[in-house]
Design an enzyme around this catalytic site. Structure first.
Site, PDB file in Angstrom:
ATOM      1  N   HIS A 278       0.849  -1.190   0.000  1.00 13.85           N
ATOM      2  CA  HIS A 278       0.000   0.000   0.000  1.00 13.85           C
ATOM      3  C   HIS A 278       0.885   1.240   0.000  1.00 13.85           C
ATOM      4  CE1 HIS A 278      -3.758   2.125   0.629  1.00 13.85           C
ATOM      5  NE2 HIS A 278      -3.150   2.866   1.543  1.00 13.85           N
TER       6      HIS A 278
ATOM      7  N   ASP B 241       0.458   5.140  -0.137  1.00 13.86           N
ATOM      8  CA  ASP B 241      -0.403   6.316  -0.143  1.00 13.86           C
ATOM      9  C   ASP B 241       0.135   7.298  -1.177  1.00 13.86           C
ATOM     10  OD1 ASP B 241      -2.347   5.657   1.785  1.00 13.86           O
ATOM     11  OD2 ASP B 241      -0.949   6.102   3.405  1.00 13.86           O
TER      12      ASP B 241
ATOM     13  N   ASP C 231      -8.209   1.142   2.458  1.00 17.72           N
ATOM     14  CA  ASP C 231      -7.874   2.158   3.447  1.00 17.72           C
ATOM     15  C   ASP C 231      -8.758   3.396   3.365  1.00 17.72           C
ATOM     16  OD1 ASP C 231      -6.344   3.084   5.591  1.00 17.72           O
ATOM     17  OD2 ASP C 231      -4.943   4.151   4.290  1.00 17.72           O
TER      18      ASP C 231
ATOM     19  N   HIS D 126      -7.298   9.124  -0.952  1.00 18.11           N
ATOM     20  CA  HIS D 126      -7.999   9.042   0.334  1.00 18.11           C
ATOM     21  C   HIS D 126      -7.258   9.663   1.521  1.00 18.11           C
ATOM     22  CE1 HIS D 126      -5.737   5.083   0.470  1.00 18.11           C
ATOM     23  NE2 HIS D 126      -5.441   5.570   1.662  1.00 18.11           N
TER      24      HIS D 126
END
Length: 1149
Positions: A286, A288, A398, A614
């Site tokens: 993951h 971001d 997430d 997000h």
């Protein structure tokens, strides 16, 4: 019969003290005994310094991020281990030359250990990214680079390394992960060593760690737990010299648990044992797209992480890596082409899996419905164009809650599976399902898995494998779980120790039954396909209907208000650009060279979609991220205005300029209003005046502001009308006035609605026709402020206890700014703490919509100079209405949420997300709050609120500080919500008309088109949301087939049948229903001249909240509208001003 059991026993017995034995295990690695336990045997040789590892460095200036080729053109200088480099976010390039002793040829592995204390990337000398480096000593540590065997034999090896002065989670100034960044942090090169690892010692370490995890995870009364403890204890007892034979002896002991010869089977270990594994391992990293670091750093993180995973695939054939976010792939393609080619090969080989289907892992609450469509459209088309395949599984692990519109959008984007897990963070209730059918507002379902492991960054340990089943909430209907493992958030992905551990766990389950079997090598889709098959197409699974509401991070609906405004305004600007550009390409004269600006539109959409990540749109990133985001929004605004100018230049028969720009030289301009919504509307136009008393040539200014700077005119637009006509005061106008009662007491009044302000607060809203007071007796409405001190996640959370700290705010001074008859307005002012709040409250002499019983809006235009910390500003109305639910707009529809707290499920929704409206109604009447840039709402009992501003200090220390301008409106309406015009009014409130300056003397000029050529008839609950050109059109060719895409949806939750009429000048040769990706689903029956007007018609049926995409194929002939029909011969009407290059009362830019 003989026996070896002796008759006499003089011994003490073999009784152990289990807890002491178990505690002993911590002494086998590291700690106080590191110099004499296994840790002392992990390396055979270590060398550094000149002649062994020669270093040169070049530091890039400032915060620049040069790519490989540019860096190699620079002048490098000598460097050595132990030097420090910085400050934060700077980049430093190293040339590393190694000389390998000939005697090291005998060893299994030689490696470079390079630890700059921060993140880094190792390149080959010709610029191919090889792997990432994560320095320091956390769980993400990865500092080893394996030197190729041929280089060891040659005796020399060279690499280039780019180090970046940030950790995996940025550079928090006090060590707290979410603290604002320390902008002056330096990092030390702790290691630049040639080392020979003792590979067998490392394998013994992995053996021992797996045994210890078994001991710590399994119940104390289980045979396997006790056997693992006995085996680990025996290994410790066997440790003597630590030489090769001793290590081999200890590894043989470990086979009592893992099985004889298990390691020689390699990835084949997964082919033994259970035929159907319960836990499916999939590696994931993951990243971001921005969070505690800016976008530019993410581009580096992506290359580091993915190159590392590709390297691991060479050593671990079972390794399967799943990856989402098309934006990150595009960055890689642009900046690291050699790595991108390696990635393409791994996708083709089935080791690198494409998931998600979206441009980024976006916020799941605030993007508009069309923006979510574009997330999938741009994502899926990118994956298909680069890799020849689309994604089959939507993936948002997430995101901070998920709209109930998603199932329909996921299915219509070619996917039927969905993975998430964030609801495991709920801070009030435990979500009741792990594997279930998620059903959206329209009835569409997707097969959803919410991993019982409760994380997307699992470390692949025994405890997590066990939790995958022990925490599974639906074992009665499905007994499999996805183990999503690998370091994440800041990237990294799987480590070798994780893949080694999973092999050992599988070896254990091949011989024991106390753990669920884990498998590797499958895809996410195979995992879901198995569930689909076993559950008989999902029929045996539980169902969850409606939104996946996260009981956490509720403050993200409000944090960073300017970003919310940028998102909303850009979404609407792009909608208008696409409509105007589509009409311009359809109706342009044959002499025109105008081309649909597809590339510019795509560039703008990609920027908006990127900012919907997000942690960006929710306002939970560091300040540097918002510098980037604001710049992107500014670019979108600029480019959209340019595209609108070009499209209007085709559609209008006169030169024009956006209002707010310099007027035509030497001429007093008039104003032309353009309506790009399909709805009829009345508007009071606010026109800037010169201040010299001279009025514009048209429209007729009926009223001027008290300061003489603005004029007001009255216009209307017909249904589907693009241009407007001027109205007189006699045409359905509701004269409005303001009456001053005393210093801070006023009455704003139309013949329909009256509002009283008493002592600086709203004391009454009264419907004069129905003789009904809308506020609860004895209560007042207005601004309120609360203490906002969440338990930890500052920018993310607003906690329920903030409601216990309510402080009403009252305006301390007023002035009348408009007295009617078109507009009545008062400006209120108050100071709170260090902040200055000014709000203009106004009513216009028109209805909110053209519905026969519509009421006027009460509009609030705020200018807030905000300098608070840990406060939240809201606006509230205590209403004389009773209902158990309030209604909030979501993407392509609405959701209803409780207003009471019967259960903790109800109480958890004390702050919720809404888009353009929140409504509280009962039979006969209701009141809505309309929003043009805010997303946080609440309805507590009968008190309806909108959240306006927050003031968190982490991870952005200056979040929301400074000047804000925003608007909202109160909308009384007759009838319940389903009988109201709230959705239409909210659409208009968010869709300002485009007011253009035009030269004197052209007020009666004719445009090429006065009405939308696409109109809906027969179902007021069906809205036309999007008009655009087809994705696959050839926009440069004059003779190529044109397609037009129309996106429609049912807005009220009921069935509808509508007739889509296409103007007779639009030559449609075929019509189709498509999915969101514009793949044909079915051909539509096209009728012609049904009403005697030459129009083509399509009959369309909708279920509640259904989204339908229609593709019209047009004849290739151009210029069909140069000769206009008789109905297009009326003079050009005049319109209303608006936002963003459009004049409006609550300007954005």
């Amino acid at each position: 019969m003989t026996t070896s059991y002796p008759e006499l026993n003089y011994g003490s017995g073999a009784k152990w003290i289990k807890n002491l034995t178990q505690s002993r295990l911590s002494n086998f690695l590291g700690g106080h005994f590191a110099d004499v336990n296994l840790s002392s045997k992990l390396f055979v040789h270590r060398r550094d310094g000149p002649g062994v590892v020669d270093l040169q460095v070049w530091s890039a200036p400032g915060l620049t991020k040069p790519l490989f080729a540019e860096a190699m053109r620079q002048k490098f200088k000598p460097a050595k281990k132990g030097e420090s480099f910085g400050p934060s976010w700077t980049n430093h390039w190293w040339k590393v030359k190694m000389t390998i002793p000939p005697s090291w040829e005998e060893y299994e592995r030689v490696q470079l250990e390079f630890d700059p204390g921060c993140e880094a990337m190792i390149f080959s000398t010709d610029g191919v990214p090889l792997q990432g480096i994560t320095g320091a000593y956390g769980g993400e540590r990865r500092v080893e680079h394996i030197i190729p065997r041929e280089a060891v034999l040659r005796g020399t090896y060279e690499v280039v390394i780019e180090s970046s002065c940030n950790g995996m989670f940025g550079v928090p100034w006090n060590g707290d992960a979410i603290a604002p960044p320390d902008m002056n942090r330096y990092f030390r090169l702790d290691s630049a060593d040639l080392v020979v690892p003792n590979q067998e010692a490392w394998r013994l370490m992995w053996d021992f760690n797996a045994l210890r995890e078994l001991v710590d995870t399994l119940p104390g009364n289980s045979p396997l737990q006790n056997q693992a403890l006995v085996t680990a204890n025996a290994i410790m007892n066997a440790f003597t010299t630590g030489d090769d034979e001793n290590i081999k002896q200890m590894r043989t002991i470990a086979e009592d648990i893992f099985g004889k010869g298990w390691e020689a089977k390699g990835p084949g270990i997964y082919d033994e044992g259970a035929k159907r594994a319960q836990v499916i391992g999939i590696s994931y990293c993951h990243i971001d797209t921005a969070w505690l670091w800016p976008y530019a750093v993410t581009q580096q993180k992506t290359a580091r992480s993915w190159s590392t995973q590709i390297d691991l695939m060479e050593r671990y054939p079972e390794h399967r890596f799943a990856c989402s976010q098309a934006q990150q792939f595009k960055w890689l393609e642009q900046q690291y082409p050699p790595l991108f080619e390696k990635l393409r090969h791994k996708v083709a080989s089935g080791q690198f899996h494409l998931i998600g289907g979206a441009w980024v892992e976006n916020d799941g609450n605030m993007p508009s419905g069309e923006a979510l469509v574009r997330q999938f459209l741009y994502g899926q088309r990118y994956f298909e164009s680069r890799f020849g395949k689309r994604c089959e599984t939507a993936w948002l692990p997430d995101s901070f809650g998920l709209t109930a519109a998603y199932p329909q959008l996921i299915r219509d984007s070619g996917m039927k599976y969905f993975f998430t897990q964030k609801l495991s963070w709920n801070n009030i209730n435990v979500f009741p399902h792990s594997t279930f059918n998620w059903v959206g507002i329209d009835g569409t379902q997707v097969l959803c898995h919410m991993t019982p492991v409760d994380t997307y960054t699992a470390q692949a340990n025994v405890g997590e494998v066990n939790k995958a089943i022990s925490n599974h909430k639906n074992l009665e209907s499905n007994d499999t779980a996805l183990l999503v493992f690998g370091n994440g958030d800041g990237g990294g992905g799987a480590l070798p120790k994780m893949l080694e551990n999973l092999r050992r766990i599988r070896a254990v389950t091949n011989n024991h039954r106390e753990l669920p079997p884990v498998s590797m090598g499958s895809t996410v889709e195979q995992f879901f396909e198995d569930i689909e098959k076993v559950s008989k197409g999902g029929r045996s699974l539980p169902v969850w209907r409606g939104e996946l509401y996260l009981e956490f991070h509720r403050g993200t609906y409000t944090s960073h208000g300017s970003i919310k405004m940028g998102n909303r305004k850009c979404e609407i600007l792009l909608r208008d650009v696409e409509r105007a550009a589509t009409l311009a390409t359809i109706h342009k004269p044959t002499s025109s060279n105008y081309v649909y600006p597809k590339k510019s539109i795509d560039d703008c959409w990609e920027k908006v979609l990127l900012n919907q990540f997000h942690d960006v749109l929710p306002g939970s990133a560091i300040g540097m991220v918002y510098d980037d985001a604001e710049r992107l929004y500014s670019e979108v605004k600029r480019d959209c205005q340019k595209m609108l100018d070009e499209a209007f230049g085709i559609l209008l028969a006169v030169p024009s300029a956006a209002c707010g720009r310099s007027p035509f030289a030497g001429e007093l301009p008039g104003f032309l209003a353009l309506n790009l919504t399909p709805f009829s509307r009345q508007e009071v136009v606010e026109i800037p005046l010169s201040g010299d008393g001279i009025l514009p040539s048209f429209p007729t200014v009926v009223q001027t502001s008290l300061d003489g700077k603005r004029g007001y005119a009255l216009i209307e637009c017909e249904e589907d009308g693009i241009c407007s006509r001027e109205m007189s005061m006699r045409d359905e106008c509701l004269p409005v006035s303001v009456e001053t009662i005393s210093l801070n007491n006023f009455i704003l009044k139309t013949p329909v609605i009256k509002m009283a302000i008493c002592e600086g607060r709203i004391a009454s809203i009264y419907d004069l026709v129905l003789k009904r007071e809308l506020l609860e007796e004895g209560k007042t409405g207005g601004l309120v402020i609360f203490e906002d001190r969440p338990n930890y996640w500052d920018a993310w959370d607003v906690e329920i206890h903030h409601l216990e700290t309510r402080t009403p705010l009252a305006f301390t001074s007023f002035r009348v700014v408009a007295q009617g008859p078109l507009r009545a307005a008062v400006e209120g002012h108050l100071k709170f703490g260090q902040s200055d709040i000014k709000v203009t409250i106004s009513m216009d002499g028109i209805h909110a919509t053209r519905k026969y019983d519509s009421r006027p809006l009460i509009r609030f235009d705020a200018q807030v100079d905000w300098h608070e910390k840990h406060k939240i500003l809201k606006f509230e109305l205590p209403l004389n209405i009773n209902n158990t639910v309030a209604t909030y707009e979501c993407q392509f529809g609405f959701v209803q949420r409780p207003t009471y707290k019967n259960t903790t499920l109800d109480a958890a929704k004390f702050e919720v997300c809404g888009h353009k409206y929140a409504d509280f109604s009962e039979f006969g009447y209701g009141v809505a709050i309309l929003s043009e840039s805010k997303y946080g709402f609440a309805c507590e009992g009968n008190v309806l609120r909108i959240s306006l501003l927050r003031a968190a200090t982490a991870p952005d220390a200056d979040q929301d500080q400074g000047l804000h301008e925003f608007s909202w409106a109160v909308m009384p309406h007759v009838g319940s919500f389903l009988e109201s015009d709230v959705p239409r009014a909210a659409h208009l409130f968010n869709s300002p008309l485009h007011v253009r300056r035009i030269p004197l003397g052209v007020a009666t000029a004719e445009p090429l088109i006065r009405r939308f050529p696409f109109s809906l008839h027969g179902a007021s609950n069906v809205f036309l949301e999007t008009v655009k050109r087809g994705e696959d059109d050839d926009f440069e060719s004059r003779t190529a087939e044109k397609t037009v895409i129309l996106r429609l949806y049912e807005a009220f939750g009921g069935h509808g049948r509508t007739e889509l009429r296409i103007a007779h000048n639009i030559h449609v040769v075929a019509a189709y229903v498509t999915n969101l990706l514009e793949d044909t689903k079915a051909e539509l029956a096209l009728s012609r001249d049904v009403h005697g007007d030459g129009a083509s018609t399509l009959d369309l049926e909708f279920r509640g909240f259904e989204v339908k995409t229609v593709k019209l194929v047009l004849a290739s002939a151009e210029g069909s509208w140069e000769k206009k029909s008789k109905s297009d011969s009326d003079p050009v009407p005049i319109g209303r001003s608006g936002n963003a290059g459009q004049v409006g009362r609550a300007g954005w830019w």
